[in-house]
Motif scaffolding. Sequence first.
Motif, short mmCIF file in Angstrom:
data_model
loop_
_atom_site.label_atom_id
_atom_site.label_comp_id
_atom_site.label_asym_id
_atom_site.label_seq_id
_atom_site.Cartn_x
_atom_site.Cartn_y
_atom_site.Cartn_z
N ALA A 1 0.67 -1.15 -0.05
CA ALA A 1 0.01 0.13 0.03
C ALA A 1 0.97 1.15 0.11
O ALA A 1 0.51 2.23 -0.89
N GLU A 2 2.17 1.20 0.74
CA GLU A 2 2.75 2.36 0.78
C GLU A 2 3.70 2.43 -0.56
O GLU A 2 3.96 3.56 -1.24
N ARG A 3 3.80 1.27 -1.16
CA ARG A 3 4.50 1.41 -2.64
C ARG A 3 3.65 2.05 -3.74
O ARG A 3 4.05 2.86 -4.43
N SER A 4 2.46 2.02 -3.24
CA SER A 4 1.40 2.88 -4.13
C SER A 4 1.31 4.25 -4.12
O SER A 4 1.28 5.00 -5.20
N ARG A 5 1.86 4.33 -2.91
CA ARG A 5 1.97 6.14 -2.70
C ARG A 5 3.16 6.53 -3.22
O ARG A 5 3.20 7.68 -4.05
N VAL A 6 4.38 5.76 -3.33
CA VAL A 6 5.54 6.09 -4.19
C VAL A 6 5.15 6.00 -5.45
O VAL A 6 5.84 7.10 -6.00
N VAL B 1 2.37 -3.00 -10.60
CA VAL B 1 1.48 -3.45 -9.69
C VAL B 1 0.83 -2.11 -8.78
O VAL B 1 -0.27 -2.06 -8.56
N ALA B 2 1.70 -1.76 -8.42
CA ALA B 2 1.45 -0.65 -7.10
C ALA B 2 0.83 0.41 -7.82
O ALA B 2 -0.15 1.20 -7.39
N PHE B 3 1.38 0.98 -8.99
CA PHE B 3 0.56 2.11 -9.67
C PHE B 3 -0.68 1.61 -10.14
O PHE B 3 -1.63 2.47 -9.86
#
Lengths: 240, 301
Positions: free
Chosen positions: A114-119, B60-62
């Motif tokens: 979930a934090e990766r998404s913010r990055v 994936v995260a994006f």
Amino acid sequence: MGKEATIRQILVITDGCSNIGPDPVDAARRAHGRGIVVNVIGIVGDGEAAQKGYEEAQSIADAGGGMCRIVQPADISATAQMMTHQTMQMTLQQVVNQELMSVMGKTTEDLPPAERSRVMQVVAKLEEEIALQLVVALDMSASMRDKIPTVREAVRDLSLSLQVRTGSLEVAVLSFPGKGEESTRLVQPFSNKVDVASLESALVARGGTPTGPAIDYAASLIIDRQRTVDEADGPRRDFA
Amino acid sequence: MTDKSQVQIPSGTWIVGKWTGRRWRIRGCLGVGANGVVYAVDRDDGLPGAMKVCEGAGQVAFEWSLLERVKGARSSFPAPQQIDDSDHPHAQYFYVMERVGGKPLDKVWLGLRPADRKRVLHEIVAGLAHLHETGYAFCDVKAQNILVDSSDDMRVRFVDAGGVTPLGKAVRQFTPTSDGAFWGVCERRASAQYDLIGVALMALTLDVKPPANVFSQSQEQRRAWLNKAILQVAEPGWRSLLQKVLRGSVTDAPTLARAIQSIPLPKEPDGTDWSAKLMWGSLASATLSTACAWALYLRLI
Ligand SMILES: Nc1ncnc2c1ncn2[C@@H]1O[C@H](COP(=O)(O)OP(=O)(O)OP(=O)(O)O)[C@@H](O)[C@H]1O
């Protein structure tokens, strides 16, 4: 990271193996050493020569820290824009990774997803806002003749994608070989968009494939440009 | 980047999430795209889902962050369920979303009756209207990214949020044939209008195939082709609406949705079609039997 940051790339579009001048793989390594990413689009051909060309294209991209794709002429346009986008993202991700490493001793992969998404959202925002300097190097050897209109439209199309970004764009176009004895020719100096008229008149297919000299020339254009800008505005921060 | 040759995870495999501790069982492959592979999965508690696996953690995260941004009860995109990592070599980084039913629009378009086509296009535009309200554009509008469920009243869902872009920003992912900038009719910047032009181009190119040499054509030539292709659209209502959208005079999705709604359907297409066919059929068999009678009479057969 401030607004001064710039991403610098060379995009080589070729349909064969280099056969004139220095080794293009060495040239790409030199460029990468100066903070420039080298991407290569190879246009499919047939036979053994084509296979050698694919291998060279891949080696250039590996040495240049970029990507390589072998595509049909019709896909050059979509590929050019996808590659530019993905390698800008890669470069920014590396920068963010270094930053994370120095601040928290972690890479993006070490973070919870979930934090990766913010990055990644930060990366996407930077990608939209960062300045881009791009030199497109077009193989205009004899075998390219019937592909010129497709390549020309692909370059114009890439420019359409890049010029609507928030970040500034400087794009130059060169062809190899050039006129007469020249191994390269500047089709368009750095500008904020691709000038289609200059492409129309300047793209003529003839002679061999001096890929190495073209990459060296493209790198020198970027480095010289950087120097003049630095003298005007003071030092910049660059990513590679 | 992934290609079709990428090793796929066999059905029945359990994927164990490192962060959530949840487990998913692979049921089969739903599709392979440019950015990864999508599997049908069932979560350990039985919840059905679709698992998207990409090579990079970043991608994936994006995509996950985009699904999170556009989610909501009225969203046409699959609802996000979980993002996680696993030790499986072919599912190191993945997220799981709602599994949506239906078939890609390009596969069903030819079989749709005019009333169904109208309904599908209306649903697409209504879905876009909702998305635009949240401040984003779809951008990668293409038939393969739109799933139509004919068993559920032509319900329309969008897959592949990878192109979703905040309004006003540069479009990062698009498909040339449904990209207005490619055809020289608009900028490649995320906007409601960019999406609507995408829908019009998609609808047009589903019926009239662009020429093979379109990639070597200049923008003037491409525009000229568009103008000709529009004239091939049989229904006057659709023709003039497509013209309006491509000229840039329809700028928001609700307006287009209303315009689609008000296009009259061709008169009793099925009834007339069927009886006309029957009439021609009986005429043909009448001719045939007469011919046979003559042939028999003349001892030709
Ligand atoms: N949530 C879902 N439910 C059901 N099927 C799905 C779902 N998501 C994706 N699919 C199927 O998997 C295919 C590939 O997925 P997706 O389009 O996300 O991949 P991609 O790598 O982004 O592809 P593209 O090449 O379109 O960019 C889709 O065309 C669709 O048929």
